[in-house]
Design an enzyme around this catalytic site. Sequence first.
Site, PDB file in Angstrom:
ATOM      1  N   ASP A   1       0.833  -1.214   0.000  1.00 27.61           N
ATOM      2  CA  ASP A   1       0.000   0.000   0.000  1.00 27.61           C
ATOM      3  C   ASP A   1       0.861   1.255   0.000  1.00 27.61           C
ATOM      4  O   ASP A   1       0.344   2.363  -0.165  1.00 27.61           O
ATOM      5  CB  ASP A   1      -0.958   0.007   1.200  1.00 27.61           C
ATOM      6  CG  ASP A   1      -0.247  -0.231   2.516  1.00 27.61           C
ATOM      7  OD1 ASP A   1       0.402  -1.280   2.652  1.00 27.61           O
ATOM      8  OD2 ASP A   1      -0.312   0.635   3.398  1.00 27.61           O
ATOM      9  N   ASN A   2       2.155   1.101   0.185  1.00 29.75           N
ATOM     10  CA  ASN A   2       3.061   2.246   0.105  1.00 29.75           C
ATOM     11  C   ASN A   2       3.916   2.172  -1.152  1.00 29.75           C
ATOM     12  O   ASN A   2       4.990   2.773  -1.213  1.00 29.75           O
ATOM     13  CB  ASN A   2       3.968   2.296   1.342  1.00 29.75           C
ATOM     14  CG  ASN A   2       3.181   2.599   2.612  1.00 29.75           C
ATOM     15  OD1 ASN A   2       2.105   3.182   2.545  1.00 29.75           O
ATOM     16  ND2 ASN A   2       3.704   2.200   3.742  1.00 29.75           N
TER      17      ASN A   2
END
Length: 517
Positions: A277-278
Amino acid sequence: MSAPTSLASRYPEAYLIDSMECTDIGSGQTMISLANTYSGLPGRFYAHVQPTAVSEPRMLAFNRPLALELGLDADALDSPEGAALLAGNAVPEGITPIAMAYAGHQFGGFVPQLGDGRAILLGEALDGDGRRRDIQLKGAGRTPYSRGGDGRAAIGPVLREYLVSEAMHALGIATTRALAAVATGDMVYRDTALPGAVLTRVAASHIRVGTFQFFAARGDEDGLRQLADYAIDRLYPELSERDNRYLGLLEAVAGRQARLVARWMHVGFIHGVMNTDNSSISGETIDFGPCAFMDAYDPATVFSSIDRGGRYQYQNQPGIAQWNLARFAETLLPLIDGDSEAATEKANGAVVDFARRFQDAWLAGLRRKIGLAGAEDEDGALVQGLLDLMQSDAVDWTGAFRRLGDCARGNDTPFRSLFGDRAAADRWLTSWRDRLSRDPDGAPDRAARMDRENPLYIPRNHLVEEALAAAIAGELGPFDTLLSVLADPCADQGPERRRYAEPAPRDGRIYKTFCGT
Ligand code: AMP
Ligand code: MG
């Protein structure tokens, strides 16, 4: 993969987002006008949400050159009214703020429902090159994706992201940018009470590997296709004519991620939380949490207090980027080929090829760092010889490469003095000079070129901490000075700024970073 209905019962919150309450704080200003093409995607991609007003917005930092690059009214924004807007206290008319839905692998474990828990996308500005850039408020209050969180951010992590993302940009590394940091006048509660702030972040887009995973986990092939088409249109328009545009997307993301992580490695940057998600589809560095720059060279360096197993240590970053790419590839399989075996084979090719792309980008950059213009087969071994010496003497990464530029000017003393084993350093210098003699194209201006590759100033941990501690205490001078030093990382800024180029004293090197949530 399961059908969407069964997933809806497993993850009901994903389908309830629009029913949650958010604070409406009014509107009416025309200081900024933004499109929001992402909100043209189906409702399950995001939640409509309004920022939650804060008590006392006060501008801590404003990035005027970036505002101008984005075609924004810098004078109007750099004002008390602008601070109120960038704190989320006023949402201009015509703007439809949203929080984006995503999932993600966090430290290897899959979480099917994450999303912007404290970030609110105001919309998109068109920059001078006609590129669409997201304008997002980070720390602007709770959203339907906040789970247990307060939706807020503290001044320290906000200014840290501001400083480090702008430093990365000045180093020529693809990154999200910082447009503003606004103090809220409210406290946030972590281990202790801390003053709060909101960061205005600018990105080519906030679509993450985890955004694709959100739809893949729900078996939502329509959603995946729409997301992929949107990402291609916005970030890789050159692919729209290609016959397998989804395979093209995977390959293009692989190329950008390989170059990005190679650039991190060149400057000793450790992201710290390379969760999927990063990991941005645009190939930008995103989500500066416990990131830090390595000082003494040790490939196993890890700073983050939450990375107990060292999953995201310096030397693991390329492998993790490839792992994340494999997770991205999995989401694209049904789009790449209707035949699942064929899809896997094609996708696998791109994932495997990442290693070569990374290695090429990494070695090309290291050649430049040691002043070579051409390439020979043995260059990798020459570079490795230097890295081994640096590691055994725990030599400062940034300082060593910078001082190699002095060697190119004929002054070996500053470089040699870094090493305990001077004889070994001399032997390496001899082999380096031998190689340089076969690199005629690299000879003119070699030292000046090396200086442009090897920064003198990076956001050293002790300097960042010093600036943040002062800012938290209400004194912004050290932050402003450090920001201005880091804006021009390769030019020597003179003796009065000498300390910004130096590593921390050895006993100041044991350093931990915290997630910043
Ligand atoms: P991060 O580790 O910062 O990348 O965040 C992981 C997830 O936690 C994302 O979904 C964030 O939006 C969410 N999150 C982090 N901090 C907060 C917070 N203070 N309040 C709400 N959500 C948060
Ligand atoms: Mg994140």
